[in-house]
Each structure stands twice: as structure tokens, then as C-alpha cells.
Scaffold this motif. Structure first.
Motif, short mmCIF file in Angstrom:
data_model
loop_
_atom_site.label_atom_id
_atom_site.label_comp_id
_atom_site.label_asym_id
_atom_site.label_seq_id
_atom_site.Cartn_x
_atom_site.Cartn_y
_atom_site.Cartn_z
N ALA A 88 0.82 -1.22 0.00
CA ALA A 88 0.00 0.00 0.00
C ALA A 88 0.84 1.26 0.00
O ALA A 88 0.31 2.37 0.10
N GLY A 89 2.15 1.10 -0.11
CA GLY A 89 3.02 2.27 -0.21
C GLY A 89 3.53 2.80 1.12
O GLY A 89 4.09 3.90 1.16
N TYR A 90 3.40 2.02 2.19
CA TYR A 90 3.84 2.51 3.50
C TYR A 90 5.36 2.74 3.54
O TYR A 90 5.81 3.87 3.79
N SER A 91 6.13 1.70 3.26
CA SER A 91 7.58 1.90 3.24
C SER A 91 7.96 2.89 2.14
O SER A 91 8.91 3.66 2.29
N GLY A 92 7.20 2.88 1.05
CA GLY A 92 7.47 3.79 -0.07
C GLY A 92 7.33 5.25 0.32
O GLY A 92 8.13 6.09 -0.09
N PRO A 114 15.47 14.17 -1.96
CA PRO A 114 15.40 15.58 -2.33
C PRO A 114 14.31 15.78 -3.40
O PRO A 114 13.80 14.81 -3.96
N VAL A 115 14.01 17.04 -3.70
CA VAL A 115 12.89 17.35 -4.62
C VAL A 115 12.96 16.58 -5.94
O VAL A 115 11.96 16.09 -6.43
N HIS A 116 14.15 16.51 -6.50
CA HIS A 116 14.25 15.82 -7.79
C HIS A 116 14.64 14.35 -7.64
O HIS A 116 15.01 13.71 -8.62
N GLY A 117 14.53 13.84 -6.42
CA GLY A 117 14.82 12.44 -6.20
C GLY A 117 13.72 11.56 -6.77
O GLY A 117 12.66 12.03 -7.19
N ARG A 118 14.00 10.26 -6.82
CA ARG A 118 13.06 9.34 -7.44
C ARG A 118 13.03 8.02 -6.68
O ARG A 118 14.08 7.44 -6.39
N LEU A 119 11.83 7.56 -6.40
CA LEU A 119 11.62 6.19 -5.91
C LEU A 119 10.95 5.41 -7.02
O LEU A 119 9.86 5.77 -7.47
N VAL A 120 11.62 4.37 -7.50
CA VAL A 120 11.01 3.45 -8.45
C VAL A 120 10.56 2.24 -7.64
O VAL A 120 11.38 1.58 -7.00
N THR A 121 9.26 1.98 -7.61
CA THR A 121 8.75 0.88 -6.79
C THR A 121 7.91 -0.06 -7.63
O THR A 121 7.11 0.37 -8.45
N PHE A 145 0.28 7.45 -2.25
CA PHE A 145 1.40 8.33 -2.62
C PHE A 145 0.88 9.73 -2.94
O PHE A 145 1.49 10.73 -2.56
N ALA A 146 -0.27 9.80 -3.59
CA ALA A 146 -0.86 11.11 -3.91
C ALA A 146 -1.26 11.83 -2.63
O ALA A 146 -0.96 13.01 -2.44
N SER A 147 -1.94 11.13 -1.71
CA SER A 147 -2.35 11.75 -0.44
C SER A 147 -1.14 12.25 0.35
O SER A 147 -1.23 13.25 1.06
N ALA A 148 -0.04 11.51 0.25
CA ALA A 148 1.17 11.90 0.99
C ALA A 148 1.93 13.01 0.27
O ALA A 148 2.93 13.52 0.80
N GLY A 149 1.49 13.34 -0.94
CA GLY A 149 2.16 14.42 -1.68
C GLY A 149 3.52 14.03 -2.22
O GLY A 149 4.34 14.89 -2.53
N VAL A 150 3.76 12.71 -2.37
CA VAL A 150 5.07 12.27 -2.89
C VAL A 150 4.95 11.67 -4.29
O VAL A 150 5.92 11.18 -4.84
N ASP A 151 3.75 11.75 -4.87
CA ASP A 151 3.53 11.05 -6.15
C ASP A 151 4.46 11.53 -7.27
O ASP A 151 4.82 10.76 -8.14
N GLU A 152 4.88 12.80 -7.22
CA GLU A 152 5.78 13.30 -8.28
C GLU A 152 7.16 12.69 -8.16
O GLU A 152 7.92 12.68 -9.13
N ARG A 153 7.48 12.18 -6.98
CA ARG A 153 8.81 11.58 -6.76
C ARG A 153 8.75 10.07 -6.91
O ARG A 153 9.77 9.41 -6.80
N VAL A 154 7.54 9.51 -7.11
CA VAL A 154 7.39 8.06 -7.11
C VAL A 154 7.00 7.56 -8.50
O VAL A 154 6.06 8.05 -9.12
N ASP A 155 7.74 6.59 -8.96
CA ASP A 155 7.48 5.96 -10.25
C ASP A 155 7.07 4.52 -9.93
O ASP A 155 7.92 3.68 -9.64
#
Ligand code: SAH
Ligand code: DHB
Ligand code: MG
Length: 216
Positions: free
Chosen positions: A67-71, A79-86, A101-111
């Protein structure tokens, strides 16, 4: 001992973690959707987050999103331009994770890549992306050695690889054990491309552990 283990996890969380409805809601969303509650514990998640920060990770690979918890914890270390590929094989899990990821506001950093790890990892290799600084492997255990091999291949020298569920209540040291827990650790011991150890953990996830490996 398990009551004491749980109590210590709760104490650690209470004293050292900020209250965070986003994380609580992310776990609740998984529960409501009927996903198994097998995410890492809160202190384990924070360990991953602190390790990512400590090494200044900009690119993180995860196999096994749930569900994206560890993610979320990992993405928040970037950092802002960092990336998590999961990578996640189950469409329902991926759907819940995407919303979390969207609710947490990290969706732009998550692929988030939908598919089986052993199908997606070769695709990622073919994309010739920048190498990963940190990998967290937490999917189907029988493929752990194969995931480690891919993680090493996709990592920069000095990168860190963390592998979940390697102790399995001590099964790793039982020569008759069939869980495959020992196979991944043996792989780490035989591969000259990594230097590794295992840290045993107790807590909300029972008696288990992480393998930690640095890519040479
Ligand atoms: N890392 C998550 C927990 C992952 S649980 C957390 O701590 O929050 C394991 C996940 O691996 C499950 O969602 C499961 O569907 C996924 N999985 C199982 N087999 C897989 C495979 N072959 N490829 C990718 N993901 C897989
Ligand atoms: C279980 C725990 C995990 O951390 C995992 O990745 C898969 C399964 C379990 O407790 O069943
Ligand atoms: Mg796990």
C-alpha cells in the motif's frame, strides 16, 4: 516476549516519531481494501528513511510496494528531484499505493511500475537510468537472490541494498528450513560484488531481520 516487543515498538514510535495521519491513513486504506498488513513496522520504516538520508540517496529502488507505507517513508527521504522506483505485481495493491502516494504528496517523486519484479527489472535495466543509491527488496521471498542480483546490477558502487524478512523466526539458521530465507543470505556471502551483514529484529513484525549489503 512478543508483548514486550510490541510495547517497545510503541514506545519508540511514541517518543521518536511525529504523529502522522497520512501514514495512519495509508495503512488504514490498505486494511480497508483487504490488503495484507505485512508492511514494515514503524521503526523499521524510519530506519529505511534514516538510511536513505544518511547516504544522501537520490534514487531508490523498491521491490514490493503493497500500500506504499515503506514507499512513503523512502520517498520522504528524497530531495525534490529524487526518485523512488517501486515495483508491485498486484494491481489492487498498486491502486491503493498510487492513492496513498498522492495523499502523501510524494507522487511526483514516485514511479510505480505494475508488474512482476523479474519482468520489470530487466525493463528498468534497458532504460539505462542513473544507477540507484538504495534498494529495498520486500516482495516474493523465493526470488530474493534474483532480486539481489538485479539490485546489484542497477546500483552505483557504494550503494546500499536492504532485504527484508531474512531471519523468519530463526529459520535462516535451520539447515532443514524450506523457507528459502538462508538462500538469499548465502547468495550475499558468495557474491564478490557485495559486502553484507544481517541484523536481527524483534517488534511488531515478530522475530525477523534485514540483510544490509553495500555494493563494492
Ligand atoms: N514494502 C511494503 C510491503 C511489501 S509486502 C511495505 O513495507 O509497506 C510484499 C509485496 O510484494 C506485496 O504487495 C506483493 O503483492 C508484492 N509482490 C509479490 N510478488 C511480487 C512480484 N513477483 N513482483 C513484484 N511484487 C510482488
Ligand atoms: C510477511 C511479512 C513481510 O514483511 C513480508 O514482506 C511478507 C509476508 C508475513 O508476515 O507474512
Ligand atoms: Mg517484508
Amino acid at each position: 516476549m512478543t508483548d514486550a516487543w510490541d510495547a517497545v515498538d510503541e514506545f519508540v514510535e511514541g517518543v521518536l516519531h511525529d504523529e502522522d495521519p497520512i501514514l495512519t491513513d495509508a495503512v488504514a486504506a490498505g486494511r480497508q481494501a483487504g490488503l495484507p498488513e505485512i508492511q514494515v513496522s514503524a521503526p523499521q520504516a524510519k530506519l529505511l528513511h534514516l538510511l536513505a538520508r544518511a547516504i544522501g540517496a537520490k534514487r531508490v529502488l523498491e521491490v514490493g510496494t503493497l500500500a506504499g507505507y515503506s514507499g512513503i517513508w523512502l520517498a520522504r527521504a528524497l530531495p525534490v528531484h529524487g526518485r523512488l522506483v517501486t515495483i508491485e505485481v498486484d494491481e489492487r495493491h498498486a491502486e491503493v499505493a498510487r492513492a496513498n502516494f498522492a495523499s502523501a504528496g510524494v507522487d511526483e517523486r514516485v514511479d510505480l511500475r505494475l508488474g512482476a519484479g523479474l519482468d520489470v527489472l530487466p525493463q528498468i535495466a534497458a532504460e539505462d537510468l542513473d544507477p540507484f543509491d538504495l534498494s529495498f527488496i520486500d516482495a516474493d521471498k523465493p526470488n530474493n537472490a534474483a532480486y539481489l542480483e538485479w539490485a546489484v546490477r542497477l546500483s552505483r558502487p557504494g550503494a546500499l541494498i536492504v532485504l527484508d524478512n531474512v531471519v523468519q523466526g530463526g529459520a535462516v539458521a535451520d539447515p532443514t528450513d524450506q523457507s528459502g530465507a538462508a538462500a538469499a543470505v548465502r547468495w550475499l556471502g558468495q557474491d564478490p560484488g557485495v559486502d553484507a551483514t544481517v541484523i536481527q529484529t524483534v517488534g511488531a513484525k515478530g522475530y525477523d531481520g534485514f540483510a544490509l549489503a553495500v555494493v563494492q
